[in-house]
Write a protein that holds these residues in place. Structure first.
Motif, PDB file in Angstrom:
ATOM      1  N   ARG A  31      21.228  -2.249   3.977  1.00 17.30           N
ATOM      2  CA  ARG A  31      20.692  -3.142   2.952  1.00 17.30           C
ATOM      3  C   ARG A  31      19.317  -3.701   3.345  1.00 17.30           C
ATOM      4  O   ARG A  31      18.430  -3.804   2.502  1.00 17.30           O
ATOM      5  N   THR A  32      19.148  -4.081   4.613  1.00 17.11           N
ATOM      6  CA  THR A  32      17.869  -4.631   5.061  1.00 17.11           C
ATOM      7  C   THR A  32      17.585  -4.206   6.491  1.00 17.11           C
ATOM      8  O   THR A  32      18.505  -3.939   7.278  1.00 17.11           O
ATOM      9  N   GLU A  73      13.819  -3.845   2.278  1.00 19.57           N
ATOM     10  CA  GLU A  73      15.075  -3.983   1.542  1.00 19.57           C
ATOM     11  C   GLU A  73      15.299  -2.720   0.729  1.00 19.57           C
ATOM     12  O   GLU A  73      14.341  -2.057   0.306  1.00 19.57           O
ATOM     13  N   TYR A  89       9.438  -5.813   7.236  1.00 25.28           N
ATOM     14  CA  TYR A  89      10.736  -6.140   6.656  1.00 25.28           C
ATOM     15  C   TYR A  89      10.935  -5.289   5.411  1.00 25.28           C
ATOM     16  O   TYR A  89      10.055  -5.243   4.545  1.00 25.28           O
TER      17      TYR A  89
END
Length: 283
Positions: A74-75, A229, A227
């Motif tokens: 998911r991340t 997602e 980062y």
């Protein structure tokens, strides 16, 4: 994410041991639980360090081998701590928490005994829900064949870019003194191979960072943090399919750039959402 394998990518002069799939297959478990062997070939370097998309994908691959397939990535939160040269290295992983729906893991790529890349990941299984929100739509853009190729120039463009077919759809290339940091690009692997989640992670870090295109040479840039997602549904991708990458700078100052990215398939399905803090050094 799985994929149909076609063989229409542009040919390269790489040997089989440099292929992305070969490096993924080289992630093998060591004697200690949570420890893995990793190998990096010189053709994947970006100056004195390894292309960040590859080093992140190697850590992810070690994590994936320990996760129930029902728990989708998911991340990812990535910190590029130090240089990762070519050679034989180690990946150390540990499970931070395994809940009823989500597993949190941490992994480090160790080079010469020091942390080069650290990754925190969350893997979550699907939950029952009546809510579904479509992601952002792909804007009206030029197709790959009408976009300008970014060529590999020995000694100028990073070595790892030889593995990718990159085409500017809009915006300016690095070191062009552009008035805007934003750009859009089509990209894909040159080497025909099935595309997995690890491949998508690598594709997410391929383009030159916004900000490099606003300065004149000499200069250099590097990622400080990254980062990403992933949407709930990720479609199958064929090995020759281009991915569209929209990269934008939200703010910049003191040599630091805050960048955001969205990736789509050619038919307009969202694949990834990213944030990055990049450093750009003007000389």
């Amino acid at each position: 994410m799985s994929a149909k394998h076609t063989a229409q990518n542009q040919p390269t002069d790489f040997t089989s041991d440099t292929a992305f799939n070969t490096l993924l297959a080289g992630i093998t478990a060591a004697e200690q639980p949570g420890e893995y062997h990793a190998s990096i070939q010189p053709s994947w370097l970006q100056g004195r360090t390894t292309f960040g998309g590859l080093s992140t994908a190697l850590v992810y691959e070690a994590m994936r081998q320990q996760i129930d397939p029902a728990r989708q990535l998911r991340t990812l939160a990535v910190s590029f701590v130090g240089p990762a040269p070519d050679g034989e290295h180690r990946v150390l992983t540990r499970t931070l928490r395994e809940g009823g729906s989500v597993t949190h893991m941490q992994g480090d790529l160790l080079c010469n005994g020091e942390v080069a890349v650290t990754v925190n990941a969350a893997f979550g299984k699907a939950r029952q829900s009546t809510i579904s929100v479509n992601g952002p739509s792909l804007p009206q853009i030029n197709p790959p064949e009408a976009s300008k190729p970014l060529p590999y120039l020995e000694g100028i463009t990073p070595e790892f870019t030889r593995h990718y077919d990159m085409r500017f759809e809009r915006g300016a290339p690095p070191f062009s003194g552009a008035g805007s940091a934003d750009f859009g690009m089509w990209l894909r692997f040159r080497e025909a191979q099935p595309l997995t989640m690890a491949h998508l992670i690598a594709l997410g870090d391929v383009p030159p960072m916004p900000g490099l295109n606003m300065i004149k040479p000499p200069g250099v840039g590097s990622s400080l943090s990254w980062y990403v997602e992933f949407p709930a549904s990720i479609p199958e991708l064929s090995a020759d399919e281009f991915i569209y990458y929209d990269y934008r700078c939200q703010a910049a100052g003191d040599g630091y750039f805050n960048n955001v990215a969205t990736l789509w398939t050619q038919d307009g399905t969202p694949l990834m959402f990213g944030r990055q803090v990049a450093t750009v050094f003007e000389r």
